[in-house]
Write a protein that holds these residues in place. Sequence first.
Motif, mmCIF file in Angstrom:
data_model
loop_
_atom_site.group_PDB
_atom_site.id
_atom_site.type_symbol
_atom_site.label_atom_id
_atom_site.label_comp_id
_atom_site.label_asym_id
_atom_site.label_seq_id
_atom_site.Cartn_x
_atom_site.Cartn_y
_atom_site.Cartn_z
ATOM 1 N N UNK A 1 0.814 -1.228 0.000
ATOM 2 C CA UNK A 1 0.000 0.000 0.000
ATOM 3 C C UNK A 1 0.846 1.277 0.000
ATOM 4 N N UNK A 2 1.992 1.247 0.665
ATOM 5 C CA UNK A 2 2.879 2.407 0.694
ATOM 6 C C UNK A 2 3.491 2.654 -0.670
ATOM 7 N N UNK A 3 3.947 1.585 -1.328
ATOM 8 C CA UNK A 3 4.562 1.731 -2.644
ATOM 9 C C UNK A 3 3.538 2.193 -3.673
ATOM 10 N N UNK A 4 2.317 1.675 -3.575
ATOM 11 C CA UNK A 4 1.269 2.097 -4.509
ATOM 12 C C UNK A 4 0.975 3.579 -4.360
ATOM 13 N N UNK A 5 0.906 4.057 -3.116
ATOM 14 C CA UNK A 5 0.637 5.480 -2.875
ATOM 15 C C UNK A 5 1.785 6.343 -3.383
ATOM 16 N N UNK A 6 3.013 5.877 -3.177
ATOM 17 C CA UNK A 6 4.195 6.614 -3.659
ATOM 18 C C UNK A 6 4.185 6.720 -5.184
ATOM 19 N N UNK A 7 3.894 5.635 -5.865
ATOM 20 C CA UNK A 7 3.859 5.644 -7.335
ATOM 21 C C UNK A 7 2.757 6.568 -7.842
ATOM 22 N N UNK A 8 1.621 6.527 -7.191
ATOM 23 C CA UNK A 8 0.511 7.390 -7.610
ATOM 24 C C UNK A 8 0.884 8.865 -7.454
ATOM 25 N N UNK A 9 1.636 9.178 -6.413
ATOM 26 C CA UNK A 9 2.004 10.582 -6.160
ATOM 27 C C UNK A 9 3.151 11.054 -7.049
ATOM 28 N N UNK A 10 4.101 10.169 -7.352
ATOM 29 C CA UNK A 10 5.326 10.599 -8.038
ATOM 30 C C UNK A 10 5.482 10.059 -9.455
ATOM 31 N N UNK A 11 4.775 8.989 -9.786
ATOM 32 C CA UNK A 11 4.972 8.343 -11.080
ATOM 33 C C UNK A 11 6.168 7.406 -11.103
ATOM 34 N N UNK A 12 6.861 7.271 -9.992
ATOM 35 C CA UNK A 12 8.039 6.403 -9.904
ATOM 36 C C UNK A 12 7.596 4.991 -9.518
ATOM 37 N N UNK A 13 7.942 4.016 -10.327
ATOM 38 C CA UNK A 13 7.571 2.637 -10.058
ATOM 39 C C UNK A 13 8.476 2.043 -8.971
ATOM 40 N N UNK A 14 7.918 1.175 -8.176
ATOM 41 C CA UNK A 14 8.681 0.483 -7.137
ATOM 42 C C UNK A 14 8.632 -1.013 -7.424
ATOM 43 N N UNK A 15 9.802 -1.596 -7.634
ATOM 44 C CA UNK A 15 9.921 -3.032 -7.871
ATOM 45 C C UNK A 15 10.444 -3.681 -6.592
ATOM 46 N N UNK A 16 9.760 -4.717 -6.122
ATOM 47 C CA UNK A 16 10.098 -5.296 -4.827
ATOM 48 C C UNK A 16 10.453 -6.772 -4.967
ATOM 49 N N UNK A 17 11.586 -7.146 -4.379
ATOM 50 C CA UNK A 17 11.946 -8.549 -4.231
ATOM 51 C C UNK A 17 11.853 -8.872 -2.753
ATOM 52 N N UNK A 18 10.970 -9.786 -2.392
ATOM 53 C CA UNK A 18 10.800 -10.147 -0.989
ATOM 54 C C UNK A 18 11.830 -11.216 -0.636
ATOM 55 N N UNK A 19 12.771 -10.843 0.204
ATOM 56 C CA UNK A 19 13.901 -11.705 0.552
ATOM 57 C C UNK A 19 13.762 -12.107 2.009
ATOM 58 N N UNK A 20 13.354 -13.353 2.248
ATOM 59 C CA UNK A 20 13.128 -13.801 3.610
ATOM 60 C C UNK A 20 14.445 -14.097 4.323
ATOM 61 N N UNK A 21 15.385 -14.747 3.617
ATOM 62 C CA UNK A 21 16.665 -15.119 4.213
ATOM 63 C C UNK A 21 17.799 -14.806 3.246
ATOM 64 N N UNK A 22 18.979 -14.592 3.821
ATOM 65 C CA UNK A 22 20.167 -14.410 2.999
ATOM 66 C C UNK A 22 20.308 -13.069 2.328
#
Length: 334
Positions: A36-57
Motif C-alpha cells: 500500500x505504501x509503494x502504490x501510494x508513492x507511485x501514484x504521487x510521483x509516477x516512480x515505479x517500485x519493484x520489490x523482491x521479498x527476501x526472507x533469508x540471505x
Amino acid sequence: MKTLMMLSLPLLAIALPAAAQEVNVYSHRQPELVQPLFDAFTQETGIEVNVAYVDKGMVERLVSEGSRSPADLVMTVDIARLAQIVDAGVTQPVESEVLAANIPAEFRDPGNQWFGLTSRARIVYASKERVADGEVTTYEDLADPKWQGRICTRPGTHDYNLGLMAGVIAHDGEEAAKEWATALRANLARKPEGNDRGQVKSIWAGECDISLGNTYYMGEMLADPEQKEWADSVRIVYPVFKDGGTHVNVSGVAMTKAAPHHDDALKLMEYLSSDAAQKIYAEINHEFPVKPGVPSSDLVESWGPFTPDSVNLMDLARLRPDALRIMEEVNFDG
C-alpha cells in the motif's frame, strides 16, 4: 563541422528514451504490509517500485552482488537486521534534511546509514478467561513457575525474540538472562513454533494461556474473519522490564552502496517518513509512527498507553549475538 555537431545534439536528446523512473527494493517485510505504501508513492510521483521479498540471505545476496546489485533500498523488520546489513558494508550514508526532520535521532543511525520507519512493542497476549488483570506486569514475571505449561511462543532464535532477549541482557545481565531463558523454556506449553498469530490461536484453542507477540498482529487478526475469534479471546498486556519500560523494535530502511537509482530511492525514503506514509503505516499496518505528531490509529490507541524502554536500539543490535548464544546454550527451541 562544428555547426553540424551543435545541431545534432538536440536531435540526439530527442532520440534517446528518458531514463526509467523506478526504485528496486529488497524487503524482509511481508508484501501486504508495504505494498500500500509503494502504490501510494507511485501514484504521487509516477516512480515505479519493484520489490523482491527476501526472507533469508539478504546480506549474503548483497555482498555477492556488490556494485552490480540492482537493489536501491533494503527494508527490514528489526534493528538487528539493519545493523547486520550496515556492518556488511553494503549500504551508504544518506544526507537528507527531510529525513533528519521527520525521524527522531533515537530512530536513526548516527552515521545516517539506516532510518527507522515504524516502531512496535513486543507484548503479552493473555487469555481473557484464564489470566487475571495484573498477573503479568514484567517480562521477568514470565519466568515464574506458576506459568509452567501455560506459555506459547514462536522460536526463541527468531529475530523478534532475540531482540527481546537482548533487552533482558541489557537490563539484567548475561547470567540472569540465561536463568530467565531457562525458566521461560520450562514454562512452555509446547515446542516453540509458528508465528505470533499462531500463538494466539493456541490460546484460543486452550493449549496455553499467554504468549509473546508484536502489537500489530492484533490489528491483522481483527481484520481477518477467520482469525478475529482468536483475537477476541485475548487482551494485550504491556509488560515492562523491572527497571525499564516495554521492549520496542523498529522496521527500517537503508540505501545500498550500489543504488543505481539513487535520486528516486531518496525520494522514496523521504516519502516513507512523510505524514502521508506514516498514516498508512498507522491505519493499515497498526504500527506506531516514528514521526512526531502523526497519531496511532484509533484501534491501536484502544489498546492503552505504555512507556517504551529507553535502551538504545544500537545497544540491542550489539547484544544480538549474545542473545542467540544464550538461546542456543539453553536449547530453547529443542
